[in-house]
Enzyme design. Structure first.
Site, PDB file in Angstrom:
ATOM      1  N   TRP A 151     -21.958 -18.681  -0.750  1.00 52.69           N
ATOM      2  CA  TRP A 151     -20.854 -19.441  -1.360  1.00 52.69           C
ATOM      3  C   TRP A 151     -21.264 -19.604  -2.819  1.00 52.69           C
ATOM      4  O   TRP A 151     -22.213 -20.329  -3.131  1.00 52.69           O
ATOM      5  CB  TRP A 151     -20.727 -20.790  -0.659  1.00 52.69           C
ATOM      6  CG  TRP A 151     -19.513 -21.580  -0.982  1.00 52.69           C
ATOM      7  CD1 TRP A 151     -18.280 -21.452  -0.408  1.00 52.69           C
ATOM      8  CD2 TRP A 151     -19.397 -22.653  -1.922  1.00 52.69           C
ATOM      9  NE1 TRP A 151     -17.416 -22.384  -0.934  1.00 52.69           N
ATOM     10  CE2 TRP A 151     -18.079 -23.131  -1.869  1.00 52.69           C
ATOM     11  CE3 TRP A 151     -20.281 -23.256  -2.814  1.00 52.69           C
ATOM     12  CZ2 TRP A 151     -17.610 -24.171  -2.654  1.00 52.69           C
ATOM     13  CZ3 TRP A 151     -19.826 -24.297  -3.610  1.00 52.69           C
ATOM     14  CH2 TRP A 151     -18.502 -24.739  -3.521  1.00 52.69           C
ATOM     15  N   CYS A 186     -23.518 -21.939   1.929  1.00 54.55           N
ATOM     16  CA  CYS A 186     -24.209 -20.718   2.347  1.00 54.55           C
ATOM     17  C   CYS A 186     -24.817 -20.863   3.744  1.00 54.55           C
ATOM     18  O   CYS A 186     -25.147 -21.967   4.166  1.00 54.55           O
ATOM     19  CB  CYS A 186     -25.329 -20.408   1.375  1.00 54.55           C
ATOM     20  SG  CYS A 186     -24.827 -20.425  -0.335  1.00 54.55           S
ATOM     21  N   LYS A 244     -18.046 -26.439   4.966  1.00 53.34           N
ATOM     22  CA  LYS A 244     -18.150 -27.466   5.997  1.00 53.34           C
ATOM     23  C   LYS A 244     -19.166 -28.520   5.609  1.00 53.34           C
ATOM     24  O   LYS A 244     -18.926 -29.711   5.749  1.00 53.34           O
ATOM     25  CB  LYS A 244     -18.537 -26.820   7.336  1.00 53.34           C
ATOM     26  CG  LYS A 244     -18.675 -27.817   8.489  1.00 53.34           C
ATOM     27  CD  LYS A 244     -17.347 -28.495   8.796  1.00 53.34           C
ATOM     28  CE  LYS A 244     -17.453 -29.514   9.900  1.00 53.34           C
ATOM     29  NZ  LYS A 244     -16.266 -30.400   9.919  1.00 53.34           N
ATOM     30  N   ARG A 294     -18.639 -22.367   7.606  1.00 61.04           N
ATOM     31  CA  ARG A 294     -19.179 -23.169   6.513  1.00 61.04           C
ATOM     32  C   ARG A 294     -18.584 -22.765   5.166  1.00 61.04           C
ATOM     33  O   ARG A 294     -18.758 -23.464   4.188  1.00 61.04           O
ATOM     34  CB  ARG A 294     -20.701 -23.018   6.464  1.00 61.04           C
ATOM     35  CG  ARG A 294     -21.389 -23.536   7.717  1.00 61.04           C
ATOM     36  CD  ARG A 294     -22.850 -23.175   7.698  1.00 61.04           C
ATOM     37  NE  ARG A 294     -23.531 -23.819   6.605  1.00 61.04           N
ATOM     38  CZ  ARG A 294     -24.222 -24.931   6.697  1.00 61.04           C
ATOM     39  NH1 ARG A 294     -24.331 -25.530   7.848  1.00 61.04           N
ATOM     40  NH2 ARG A 294     -24.822 -25.456   5.648  1.00 61.04           N
ATOM     41  N   HIS A 341       2.988 -49.837  -9.957  1.00 61.55           N
ATOM     42  CA  HIS A 341       2.164 -49.884 -11.168  1.00 61.55           C
ATOM     43  C   HIS A 341       2.010 -48.515 -11.808  1.00 61.55           C
ATOM     44  O   HIS A 341       1.057 -48.275 -12.548  1.00 61.55           O
ATOM     45  CB  HIS A 341       0.809 -50.515 -10.852  1.00 61.55           C
ATOM     46  CG  HIS A 341       0.953 -51.917 -10.346  1.00 61.55           C
ATOM     47  ND1 HIS A 341       1.206 -52.986 -11.177  1.00 61.55           N
ATOM     48  CD2 HIS A 341       0.972 -52.408  -9.081  1.00 61.55           C
ATOM     49  CE1 HIS A 341       1.333 -54.083 -10.452  1.00 61.55           C
ATOM     50  NE2 HIS A 341       1.206 -53.758  -9.177  1.00 61.55           N
ATOM     51  N   GLU A 391      -7.013 -40.705   4.748  1.00 67.98           N
ATOM     52  CA  GLU A 391      -7.436 -39.592   5.589  1.00 67.98           C
ATOM     53  C   GLU A 391      -6.264 -38.638   5.880  1.00 67.98           C
ATOM     54  O   GLU A 391      -6.429 -37.418   5.850  1.00 67.98           O
ATOM     55  CB  GLU A 391      -8.059 -40.129   6.888  1.00 67.98           C
ATOM     56  CG  GLU A 391      -8.518 -39.072   7.878  1.00 67.98           C
ATOM     57  CD  GLU A 391      -9.593 -38.136   7.363  1.00 67.98           C
ATOM     58  OE1 GLU A 391     -10.100 -38.316   6.243  1.00 67.98           O
ATOM     59  OE2 GLU A 391      -9.904 -37.168   8.082  1.00 67.98           O
ATOM     60  N   GLU A 413      -6.258 -30.562   2.146  1.00 67.57           N
ATOM     61  CA  GLU A 413      -7.384 -29.634   2.245  1.00 67.57           C
ATOM     62  C   GLU A 413      -7.057 -28.364   3.015  1.00 67.57           C
ATOM     63  O   GLU A 413      -7.617 -27.312   2.732  1.00 67.57           O
ATOM     64  CB  GLU A 413      -8.643 -30.302   2.809  1.00 67.57           C
ATOM     65  CG  GLU A 413      -8.574 -30.688   4.253  1.00 67.57           C
ATOM     66  CD  GLU A 413      -9.866 -31.338   4.751  1.00 67.57           C
ATOM     67  OE1 GLU A 413     -10.952 -30.972   4.299  1.00 67.57           O
ATOM     68  OE2 GLU A 413      -9.768 -32.219   5.612  1.00 67.57           O
ATOM     69  N   ASN A 460     -30.600 -20.935   0.283  1.00 68.36           N
ATOM     70  CA  ASN A 460     -29.499 -21.907   0.189  1.00 68.36           C
ATOM     71  C   ASN A 460     -29.953 -23.013  -0.750  1.00 68.36           C
ATOM     72  O   ASN A 460     -31.129 -23.386  -0.735  1.00 68.36           O
ATOM     73  CB  ASN A 460     -29.217 -22.550   1.549  1.00 68.36           C
ATOM     74  CG  ASN A 460     -28.422 -21.645   2.451  1.00 68.36           C
ATOM     75  OD1 ASN A 460     -28.088 -20.514   2.086  1.00 68.36           O
ATOM     76  ND2 ASN A 460     -28.109 -22.137   3.645  1.00 68.36           N
ATOM     77  N   GLY A 461     -29.026 -23.555  -1.520  1.00 69.00           N
ATOM     78  CA  GLY A 461     -29.385 -24.653  -2.423  1.00 69.00           C
ATOM     79  C   GLY A 461     -29.220 -24.231  -3.872  1.00 69.00           C
ATOM     80  O   GLY A 461     -28.555 -23.229  -4.172  1.00 69.00           O
ATOM     81  N   LYS A 505      -6.245 -34.656   4.976  1.00 71.63           N
ATOM     82  CA  LYS A 505      -5.992 -33.622   5.985  1.00 71.63           C
ATOM     83  C   LYS A 505      -4.914 -32.672   5.487  1.00 71.63           C
ATOM     84  O   LYS A 505      -5.002 -31.480   5.681  1.00 71.63           O
ATOM     85  CB  LYS A 505      -5.535 -34.241   7.324  1.00 71.63           C
ATOM     86  CG  LYS A 505      -6.596 -34.928   8.137  1.00 71.63           C
ATOM     87  CD  LYS A 505      -7.572 -33.996   8.812  1.00 71.63           C
ATOM     88  CE  LYS A 505      -8.770 -33.641   8.011  1.00 71.63           C
ATOM     89  NZ  LYS A 505      -9.803 -34.522   7.671  1.00 71.63           N
TER      90      LYS A 505
HETATM   91  O1  M6R Z   1     -20.879 -33.927   6.740  1.00 73.70           O
HETATM   92  P1  M6R Z   1     -20.262 -35.125   6.052  1.00 73.70           P
HETATM   93  O2  M6R Z   1     -19.559 -36.048   6.994  1.00 73.70           O
HETATM   94  O3  M6R Z   1     -21.249 -35.861   5.178  1.00 73.70           O
HETATM   95  O4  M6R Z   1     -19.170 -34.520   5.093  1.00 73.70           O
HETATM   96  C1  M6R Z   1     -18.464 -35.338   4.205  1.00 73.70           C
HETATM   97  C2  M6R Z   1     -17.248 -34.615   3.658  1.00 73.70           C
HETATM   98  O5  M6R Z   1     -17.624 -33.442   2.988  1.00 73.70           O
HETATM   99  C3  M6R Z   1     -16.255 -34.271   4.764  1.00 73.70           C
HETATM  100  O6  M6R Z   1     -15.839 -35.401   5.466  1.00 73.70           O
HETATM  101  C4  M6R Z   1     -15.017 -33.575   4.166  1.00 73.70           C
HETATM  102  O7  M6R Z   1     -14.298 -34.462   3.374  1.00 73.70           O
HETATM  103  C5  M6R Z   1     -14.161 -33.012   5.301  1.00 73.70           C
HETATM  104  N1  M6R Z   1     -14.033 -31.595   5.142  1.00 73.70           N
HETATM  105  C6  M6R Z   1     -12.794 -33.538   5.333  1.00 73.70           C
HETATM  106  O8  M6R Z   1     -12.075 -32.983   6.389  1.00 73.70           O
END
Ligand code: M6R
Length: 616
Positions: free
Chosen positions: A76, A2, A611, A27, A512, A489, A496, A102-103, A493
Site C-alpha cells: 500500500w 501492506c 483495514k 487490508r 450555526h 458511525e 467509506e 511494512n511500516g 459507513k
Molecule cells: O483497528 P481499529 O479499531 O483501531 O481501527 C480504527 C479505524 O481505522 C477503523 O474503525 C475505521 O474507521 C473503520 N474502517 C471504519 O469502518
C-alpha cells in the site's frame, strides 16, 4: 495496509505465499510481489502492479516457481507511486539481501544519502530499498552475521517496521525484525510461517509466537530463535489462536461486509456472555479477566477514551452512557490528536483505548503516551496478542472473530457492548446502581442480539431505499446525544464504502452554519431514539424539510408520529435507551452496504483505505 507472508518448509513456497497474501487482500494494497529461493540458488523475485491475480497468472498460481523458502508482500504505497518497481520484495544489486517491509522508515532520506556515499545506487523510490541496502552495508562492512547486521540497522533507523529478509549466504533461513508494525510467526510440522496478520496462516496452523517490539528472529523449517537488540537469545511462549479458518472465509455471502453484518447477533451475545456472571435475577458484570480491580475502579477520578474512526464513535456512545450511569467525567478523543496535544492527565484517571486490530499506529502511540504519564491503560481489543493488547495494563477482548471487510460492523457492535458493561460496572462500584437495576440492564442487553436479528431480517426495505438513492451526492445525518453518536458511525459507513459525501451533525448545530447546504432533494437522515430529545430532533428535521430536504427518519417502534414528518421511516426494536446504538446502527450499516452495491463498488476493499492503519 501492506501485508507480509513468509514460508520455509518442505512444500513449494510460492503457492503458499500467494494464498496467504490473498487472505490479506482485505487490508488494501496496490501491488504485490514474492521472492522464492530454490536451495542455495539466488532468489527469484516476481512483482506486479495491481491485483494479486496478476501475480498468480504470471506464475500459474505459484506452481511455476521452484523453491521451498520465500517471502511475499502486498504493498500500500507510502514512499513512491504504486508501480512494479516500487513493489516489494526489494533486493541489493547482487541479491545478497532480499526483503519485504511494512511500516515507515522515517530517516530514509538521510540513510539513502549515506549509502549513496558508499557506492550504493537505488532503483526505486521506497524507504524499504534503503533499509534492505543498509542491512547489506553493515553485513559486508563489519563482516557480521544476519542478526548482528539486523540489530545494527535497527539501531540506525527511525520509524516502524516489520522486516522479513533472506540472505544469500543462509539458504533455508528467514530473518525477521520488528518495531511497532505487527508480525507473527506460525509454527507447523517441518514448516514455519511469517505473517503480518493471522488470516494469512490460519489455514496452516493455529500455533503462533508473537515477536515483540525491537526483537529479531531466525526462522528455519524446523525451528525459531528469537533475539533482543544485543543479540542475546530470548524465550518465546507458543500461543494458540482460537479463530477457526472458516471465520475468515465468505461462507456463501457476496461480500465479507454483509456476512459480518449477519454475524452480529452471535458475536454480540458472545461478548455479553463473556463479561457477565450469575443468572437471571442476580446477573453481575465481571471484568476480572481484564485485570482491572474493584479498587482501580473505585479510585478512578476520570476517564479518557482514545481511538480512531469507528472505534472513536464507540467512544462517543460510551461517553454518554458512562457519564449518565456512573456520573464520572469522560473525555473522548481522537488518538491522532491525543498523542500530540500534551494531554493533562491525573494519576487516578484511566485511559481506555478502543481498537479492533490492536495495531492502529495512532491508538498505540496514544496508549504509550498515557503510560509515559504513569496512567493506567485499559484496552478494548479484538485481535488477541496485538500490540495494544500486549502493552495495555488491562485488556478486555471483544469476541467479534476475524473482521475482514474494511468497513467495521461486528467489531463496532461488540465494542459498544464492552462500553455499556463498563458503564454498569463503574456505576456499581461508585454506588449509583443497585443489584436489581444491574440485573435489569443485563437482561435488557441479553435481548439485543434478537433485536439486531429482527432488523437484519427486514433488510430488503433498506435495500430498496438504497437503490432509490444510489445517485445521492450529499447526505446529512442529524441527531442529538446518543443519536448524534449513531449518526457519526452511520455517516462514516456511508462515505467509506459508497463514496457518497456525508456529514453527521449534532442536530442543534445545524442552524450555526450547515443548514445553508440544505436544498431541494438532499437526503437528510434524522435519528431519534432518545425520548428526552425526540421533540427537539423532530423540530430540526422539520426545519430541513421546509428547506427542501427529503427526510428519512430512524426511531424505535412506538414512535409512529415520526411519519408525520419523515418521508420514509425506519423502525427498530425498543431497548433501554442507553443501548439504542446497538440496534439503530444496523439499518445504517445496511444502507451503506446496499448503496455501495447499487453503485457497483468494491464493498470490502474501498479505494484508498486499509483495514488496519499501522502508519501515521
Ligand atoms: O483497528 P481499529 O479499531 O483501531 O481501527 C480504527 C479505524 O481505522 C477503523 O474503525 C475505521 O474507521 C473503520 N474502517 C471504519 O469502518
Amino acid at each position: 495496509m501492506c501485508g507480509i507472508v513468509g514460508y520455509i518448509g518442505g512444500k513449494k513456497a510460492a503457492p503458499i505465499l500467494l494464498d496467504g497474501l490473498s487472505k490479506l487482500e482485505y487490508r488494501g494494497y496496490d501491488s504485490a510481489g514474492i521472492a522464492v529461493r530454490d536451495g542455495d540458488k539466488k532468489p527469484k523475485v516476481i512483482k506486479a502492479e495491481g491485483k494479486l491475480k496478476v501475480l498468480s497468472e504470471m506464475t500459474a498460481d505459484g506452481e511455476s516457481v521452484m523453491g521451498t523458502c520465500g517471502i511475499g508482500h502486498t504493498r500500500w504505497a507510502t514512499h513512491g507511486e504504486p508501480s512494479k518497481i516500487n513493489a516489494h520484495p526489494h533486493h541489493t544489486d547482487d541479491d545478497n539481501v532480499v526483503g519485504v517491509h511494512n511500516g515507515i522508515i522515517e530517516n530514509y532520506k538521510e540513510l539513502r544519502d549515506k549509502l549513496l556515499r558508499h557506492d550504493y545506487s537505488f532503483y526505486s523510490e521506497t524507504d524499504t530499498e534503503v533499509a534492505i541496502k543498509l542491512i547489506d552495508y553493515y553485513y559486508k562492512k563489519y563482516n557480521m552475521g544476519p542478526i548482528d547486521a539486523l540489530a545494527k540497522t535497527m539501531v540506525r533507523v527511525r520509524g516502524s517496521y516489520a522486516l522479513v529478509v533472506m540472505f544469500a549466504d543462509y539458504p533455508g533461513e528467514i530473518y525477521v525484525a520488528r518495531k511497532e508494525s505487527p508480525m507473527i510467526i506460525g509454527l507447523g510440522e517441518g514448516e514455519n510461517f511469517v505473517a503480518s496478520d493471522v488470516p494469512a496462516i490460519l489455514k496452516y496452523t493455529r500455533n503462533v509466537q508473537y515477536i515483540g517490539n525491537l526483537e529479531m528472529g531466525r526462522i528455519t523449517s524446523t525451528g525459531t530463535t528469537f533475539y533482543d537488540l544485543n543479540g542475546d537469545e530470548i524465550d518465546k511462549p507458543v500461543s494458540e489462536i482460537e479463530w477457526d479458518s472458516e471465520a475468515a472465509e465468505k461462507g456463501g455471502y457476496e461480500h465479507f461486509m454483509i456476512k459480518e453484518i449477519h454475524e452480529q447477533p452471535k458475536v454480540v451475545e458472545d461478548t455479553i456472555k463473556s463479561l457477565i456472571k450469575g443468572e437471571e435475577g442476580s446477573y453481575k458484570v465481571d471484568f476480572s479477566e481484564s485485570g482491572i480491580t474493584e479498587d482501580d475502579i473505585k479510585k478512578c477520578s476520570g476517564i479518557h477514551i482514545v481511538a480512531c474512526g469507528s472505534a472513536y464513535h464507540v467512544g462517543v456512545v460510551t461517553q454518554y452512557v458512562l457519564e449518565d450511569l456512573a456520573r464520572i467525567p469522560v473525555r473522548v478523543e481522537l488518538a491522532s490528536e491525543f498523542r500530540y496535544r500534551k494531554p493533562i492527565l491525573d494519576k487516578d484517571e484511566i485511559v481506555i483505548i478502543i481498537s479492533q486490530s490492536g495495531e492502529t499506529a495512532d491508538s498505540l502511540a496514544a496508549l504509550r503516551e498515557a503510560k509515559e504519564h504513569g496512567i493506567k491503560t485499559f484496552a478494548i481489543v479484538n485481535v488477541v496478542g496485538s500490540s495494544i493488547a500486549r502493552e495495555a495494563d488491562y485488556v478486555c477482548y471483544t469476541l467479534a472473530g476475524p473482521e475482514i471487510a474494511v468497513a467495521t460492523t461486528k467489531a463496532y457492535s461488540t465494542q459498544l457492548i464492552v462500553g455499556y458493561l463498563m458503564a454498569i460496572r463503574f456505576a456499581e462500584a461508585r454506588g449509583y446502581l443497585d443489584d436489581e437495576k444491574i440485573n435489569d440492564y443485563i437482561v435488557d442487553l441479553l435481548k439485543i442480539p434478537g433485536k439486531i436479528q429482527k432488523v437484519i431480517d427486514d433488510k430488503e426495505r433498506l435495500q430498496w431505499f438504497a437503490s432509490k438513492y444510489a445517485n445521492a451526492k450529499d447526505v446529512f445525518f442529524i441527531g442529538r446525544g446518543i443519536d448524534y453518536a449513531i449518526c457519526l458511525e452511520g455517516s462514516l459507513k456511508m462515505k467509506e464504502i459508497s463514496y457518497v459525501h456525508s456529514e453527521a451533525y449534532a442536530a442543534g448545530e445545524l442552524k450555526h452554519g450547515t443548514i445553508s447546504l440544505i436544498e431541494d432533494g438532499i437526503l437528510v437522515i434524522g435519528v431519534a431514539t432518545q425520548s428526552d430529545l425526540y421533540e427537539k430532533t423532530i423540530s430540526n428535521m422539520v426545519e430541513v424539510k421546509s428547506r427542501g430536504a427529503y427526510l428519512m427518519g430512524l426511531t424505535a417502534y412506538g414512535s409512529y408520529d415520526l411519519e408525520d414528518t419523515a418521508n420514509f421511516t425506519v423502525y427498530v426494536p425498543k431497548t433501554d435507551e442507553h443501548f439504542a446504538a446497538s440496534v439503530a446502527i444496523i439499518p445504517l450499516q445496511l444502507l451503506g452496504y446496499y448503496l455501495a452495491v447499487a453503485r457497483g463498488l468494491d464493498v470490502d476493499k474501498p479505494r484508498n483505505l486499509a483495514k488496519s492503519v499501522t502508519v501515521e
